[in-house]
Design an enzyme around this catalytic site. Sequence first.
Site, mmCIF file in Angstrom:
data_model
loop_
_atom_site.group_PDB
_atom_site.id
_atom_site.type_symbol
_atom_site.label_atom_id
_atom_site.label_comp_id
_atom_site.label_asym_id
_atom_site.label_seq_id
_atom_site.Cartn_x
_atom_site.Cartn_y
_atom_site.Cartn_z
ATOM 1 N N HIS B 123 -34.583 28.012 -32.850
ATOM 2 C CA HIS B 123 -34.038 29.233 -32.234
ATOM 3 C C HIS B 123 -33.867 30.442 -33.318
ATOM 4 C CE1 HIS B 123 -30.403 31.479 -30.427
ATOM 5 N NE2 HIS B 123 -30.835 30.884 -29.307
ATOM 6 N N ASP B 199 -29.227 21.461 -35.413
ATOM 7 C CA ASP B 199 -28.848 22.285 -34.331
ATOM 8 C C ASP B 199 -28.757 21.510 -32.931
ATOM 9 O OD1 ASP B 199 -28.761 24.025 -31.894
ATOM 10 O OD2 ASP B 199 -30.411 25.474 -32.756
ATOM 11 N N GLN B 202 -28.693 22.267 -27.553
ATOM 12 C CA GLN B 202 -29.325 21.603 -26.329
ATOM 13 C C GLN B 202 -29.060 20.059 -26.220
ATOM 14 O OE1 GLN B 202 -30.253 23.745 -24.068
ATOM 15 N NE2 GLN B 202 -30.485 25.622 -25.182
ATOM 16 N N LYS B 225 -22.561 25.650 -23.321
ATOM 17 C CA LYS B 225 -23.544 24.825 -22.694
ATOM 18 C C LYS B 225 -23.240 23.612 -22.322
ATOM 19 C CE LYS B 225 -27.035 27.099 -26.178
ATOM 20 N NZ LYS B 225 -27.499 28.265 -25.185
ATOM 21 N N CYS B 367 -35.072 33.565 -27.483
ATOM 22 C CA CYS B 367 -34.694 33.503 -28.914
ATOM 23 C C CYS B 367 -35.299 32.764 -29.975
ATOM 24 C CB CYS B 367 -33.172 33.344 -29.317
ATOM 25 S SG CYS B 367 -32.279 34.600 -28.258
#
Lengths: 170, 409
Positions: B123, B199, B202, B225, B367
């Site tokens: 991202h 990261d 998700q 999220k 993104c």
Amino acid sequence: MPGLEDLYREIILDHYRNPRNRGELPTPPAVRVEGFNPLCGDEIVVFLDVADDRVQDLRIGGQGCSISQSSASMMSAAVKGKTVAEARATIRAFKSLMSIHEQRLDGADDDGAGAGAGGPSVPEPEVKLGDLEALQGVVRFPVRIKCATLSWNTLAQGLDEAQETSATPS
Amino acid sequence: MALDVELVKKDFPILDQLVHGHRIVYLDSASSSQKPAAVLDAMQQLYETTYANVHRGVYSIAEESTRLYEEARTKVAAFLGAASTREVIFTKNVTEAINLVAYSWGRSNLGPGDAVLLTEMEHHANLVPWLQLKAERGIELRYLGVDGDGQLILDDLEQLVAGVKLVGLTLVSNVLGTLNPVAEVARVAHAAGALVLVDGAQYTPHFTTRVAELGCDFYGFTAHKMLGPTGIGCLWARESLLEAMPIFLGGGEMIRDVRLDGFTANELPWKFEAGTPPIAEAVGLGAAIDYLLAVGMADVRAHEIELTRYAMESLHERHGDDIRIFGPPDAEKRGGVLSFAYKDIHPHDISQVLDEVGVCVRAGHHCAKPLMRRLGVGATARASLYLYNDEADVDALSSALTSADRLFS
């Protein structure tokens, strides 16, 4: 609530399926300008041949959604063969057609007369938009306005560059 | 016990409404998830009963507000399997968590010629902070490639990682859904002397997160999220690393003492939390964690696998070669993020037509522009699944695609 039929008018879909003036022009004499919509990754390329203060020819390249592609196609048909001043007036008229929503947000009134809801609030005198008025429905979908105006901003940049080029003695 | 989606849906007030006369079908949770009443109520309750600034007042509601804020940190620490709350820094989101690492650790450890290894599927949040350091400091950036199935190409990992100071990668791709073998990458990276930043934006909403098992050194996730509010996320890092790192943003809260000629930084974790923090948002995040744990993360993931498999099979069955779903074909090896191309209809137009029947999907570059270039597309449409989605939602998407086809073909 606006429906899809307000956005995807038949004439828009026609220009999307059968884009006019698609292709490239040799540079020079034409100038090549690119426009990007950073939100969606759409890109448009305008090849513009300006001579004797007139848009002699233009071609459209790049990729994008039905709104950006049909707007570019209609634009090419509207300004091809026009003088630079006429082309600029058409750009102003089209962008004014696309700015209704923003003006409403600003609280600007359209003098209480003439253009009603959905109509152009600041009509550009002497400019007939014709088919392009089919894109009027786009203002009801604010996110899509940038799709419709991408090619026009690119054309404006191209006219500037073409005029600078011709103003520079070679 | 399997997840009861009918019951779950009832917990989300926003799902009980019509869009253009149709039941709302929300398929954009990878962008931001919806919030259950439990989260909304917890935040409302704070504001109505005990809200005050934290770590300042001695009056009772200020103490209660502070207690609730720090209780949220304790919940996050447990949710991540962190060794201590000192390792849990509240940030605005993952973007800020990565920027914190790039500014604080990066600017004190990376100089001209030092290398950072990233992946092509990152991202922008895990690209731009490092590109800034490249421009500013002349660091070298290397990238792990992505193959046709959307998997990281790890064949050259050992060569690429040699001499690298940090490896930064996403655990689940927000475009491809790919579940990356982070623990394996971390082992190789650590053997080469590099730190590992992950990261988890998700991943944490859908999986049981255990930072120790992942073997990473820095981990970021965001609340919005995973059923929580916007405006709060988290950086987890090993305490020894955080201790050694210089402060990031300066201001109130992050100091122990300020004189006119200098200051002393606060201890962990407040050292990295300048200014009044997002208090109600932390409480909302705590409530979101409670909600997810009550459902059970194993069930959340099992439901995701089942529904992802159903979506891939049913979309392919109905639309055949007209649909191309990017990323790994095996539902077990991916998250519930389904980026797709449908015929040659532009994603914007797909998303617009789907909206007409209440189906919300994302259209754009997500993104991740370098990955879009790698896939050879300008944009994709993306449907992403969460615990409140069911087969009927997938069917609504599938039918709506047929309408898009009728309009544009």
